[in-house]
Design an enzyme around this catalytic site. Structure first.
Site, PDB file in Angstrom:
ATOM      1  N   SER A   1       0.830  -1.204   0.000  1.00  0.00           N
ATOM      2  CA  SER A   1       0.000   0.000   0.000  1.00  0.00           C
ATOM      3  C   SER A   1       0.867   1.256   0.000  1.00  0.00           C
ATOM      4  O   SER A   1       1.629   1.480  -0.945  1.00  0.00           O
ATOM      5  CB  SER A   1      -0.947  -0.040   1.206  1.00  0.00           C
ATOM      6  OG  SER A   1      -1.949   0.947   1.101  1.00  0.00           O
TER       7      SER A   1
ATOM      8  N   HIS B   1      -7.216  -5.656  -0.895  1.00  0.00           N
ATOM      9  CA  HIS B   1      -6.068  -4.848  -0.493  1.00  0.00           C
ATOM     10  C   HIS B   1      -5.223  -5.555   0.557  1.00  0.00           C
ATOM     11  O   HIS B   1      -4.048  -5.223   0.747  1.00  0.00           O
ATOM     12  CB  HIS B   1      -6.561  -3.504   0.034  1.00  0.00           C
ATOM     13  CG  HIS B   1      -5.507  -2.450   0.124  1.00  0.00           C
ATOM     14  ND1 HIS B   1      -5.024  -1.775  -0.977  1.00  0.00           N
ATOM     15  CD2 HIS B   1      -4.830  -1.946   1.187  1.00  0.00           C
ATOM     16  CE1 HIS B   1      -4.105  -0.900  -0.600  1.00  0.00           C
ATOM     17  NE2 HIS B   1      -3.964  -0.981   0.711  1.00  0.00           N
TER      18      HIS B   1
ATOM     19  N   ASP C   1       3.185  24.509  -0.280  1.00  0.00           N
ATOM     20  CA  ASP C   1       4.613  24.440  -0.615  1.00  0.00           C
ATOM     21  C   ASP C   1       5.218  23.066  -0.328  1.00  0.00           C
ATOM     22  O   ASP C   1       6.338  22.949   0.129  1.00  0.00           O
ATOM     23  CB  ASP C   1       5.394  25.528   0.128  1.00  0.00           C
ATOM     24  CG  ASP C   1       5.244  25.433   1.646  1.00  0.00           C
ATOM     25  OD1 ASP C   1       4.379  24.662   2.117  1.00  0.00           O
ATOM     26  OD2 ASP C   1       5.991  26.139   2.358  1.00  0.00           O
TER      27      ASP C   1
END
Length: 405
Positions: A73, A379, A325
């Site tokens: 993952s 998953h 940023d």
């Protein structure tokens, strides 16, 4: 682990903020500073770019010319950053449901994952149709309590609201998630119509946001990539189907996520007021063929109101969501046609890491990236069948097993 130890010395990294590394907890954040701006500056060093620099420092300290990486993952996201920054340090790269959506805007990530969550919900209710009415009953009860100003209190603090309850859909992406959720819902009510203590404790056991606030704080920022080079090239290289343009956006990848999951959910409901995600509308319909859908792995700004410890980092979470940023995490020019042998397991119906974006990333990496797409695993595939999954990936990376055939 057993398969890996057959031929490797295994090093397990507790990445920044997790495990035996200094944990990102609300109490530790407050010890660092009570100023949200200072806390945000601290957490700006906990994304993929910092994690892989730690791993590279370990490699150098251990005097290893190259290392083989296995990432599950988000661990796969980190491997792609490692390949971007230090490709010469990697012998092989193995991904289990972790081929990140390189070159994809976070809004497109959530548009895609909400669709996967919709399908997973549909299958859940097909398996357990009796839960349609039960889920509506629970939401109606929670809504009534909230409207009366007496929200249901959780055993360890916080409150259970309809929106928090629906976050239980996070479990639907694992092998046993549907069954676990169904059995939890079966014991929801006392004979007098109140919610049982066992149910409330069960909900808490499903939700670890209070004890692991790093997920809440950094889940969306891990998708914000200010430094991906040649984004248009990434689209051209990665686009292997006619659906590519529908899935990809040319917007600035470095823009703040700004609570993307919340914005996209609102977009879905605005476009379709009858959406199964619109629980406020759905509970008014007594038709048991019309379910309310759970959400998935998304995080939302309101969580600071429903989870007790997250209220302590509300301002911090908002600063991180709007931070403009962030630095680079991927370099598409370096990743393009990478020389490092790679092998990746991709779950066909993954509700956390969108398969079609993973395919685009594999195409970007080029012919040295072997991709194994299957609906055999959810998953949780590495946890559910680790020996066989790792064995196959190692064979793929060594060209001993050819996929696709």
């Amino acid at each position: 682990m057993k398969r890996a130890l057959k031929e490797y010395r295994v090093l397990l990294l507790d990445q920044r903020g997790t495990g035996l590394s200094t944990p990102v907890s609300t109490e530790n954040l407050l010890k660092i500073s009570e100023n949200p701006e200072a806390q945000a500056d601290y957490l700006s060093h906990f994304r993929q770019d910092s994690i892989v620099r730690d791993a590279e420092a370990f490699r150098v300290a251990l005097n290893q010319d190259k290392i083989t990486l296995l990432g599950q993952s988000f661990g796969g996201f980190c491997i792609l950053t490692y390949l971007s920054f230090f490709p010469d340090s990697i012998e092989k790269a193995l991904f289990t449901v972790g081929l990140a959506p390189v070159g994809t805007h976070i809004d497109d990530v959530y548009r895609a994952t909400y669709k996967r969550v919709q399908e997973r919900n549909r299958r859940y209710y097909k398996r357990y149709p009796q839960d349609i009415a039960r889920v509506k009953q629970i939401i109606a009860y929670l809504s009534m309590r909230s409207n009366q100003g007496s929200s249901v209190e959780m055993p360890t603090g916080g409150k259970l609201t309809p929106r928090r309850f629906l976050q239980l859909g996070l479990a639907l992406g694992s092998l046993t998630g549907m069954e676990a959720l169904h059995y939890l819902l079966e014991g929801a009510f006392n004979p007098d119509g109140t919610l049982t203590y066992g149910f409330l404790r069960g909900v808490e056991s499903f939700q670890s946001f209070d004890t692991n606030p790093i997920y809440y704080l950094l889940h969306e920022p891990i998708y914000v990539d200010a430094g991906s080079t040649s984004y248009e090239d990434a689209i051209v290289i990665a686009a292997t189907t006619n659906e590519a343009e529908d899935l990809l956006s040319s917007r600035d990848l470095g823009k703040p996520g700004n609570w993307s999951a919340e914005r996209i959910l609102a977009e879905i409901i605005q476009n379709d007021p009858e959406s199964e995600f619109n629980y406020e509308q759905r509970i008014l319909d007594l038709d048991d063929s019309k379910p309310v859908y759970f959400t998935g792995e998304m995080v939302y700004p309101w969580m600071s109101e429903d989870y007790p410890t997250l209220s302590l980092v509300k301002d911090l979470a908002d600063l991180l969501a709007k931070k403009a940023d962030w630095g680079p995490i991927y370099d598409t020019e370096t990743l393009k046609n990478i020389a490092v042998p790679c092998a990746a397991l991709v779950s066909y119906e993954d509700i956390y890491v969108e398969r079609q974006f993973s395919e685009k990333t594999a195409a970007l990496l080029g012919d040295n990236c072997k991709i194994w797409i299957t609906n055999e695993y959810q998953h949780s595939g590495l946890r559910d069948d680790g020996y066989n999954v790792l064995d196959k990936l190692l064979a793929m990376a060594a060209n001993e097993e050819i996929l696709p055939s």
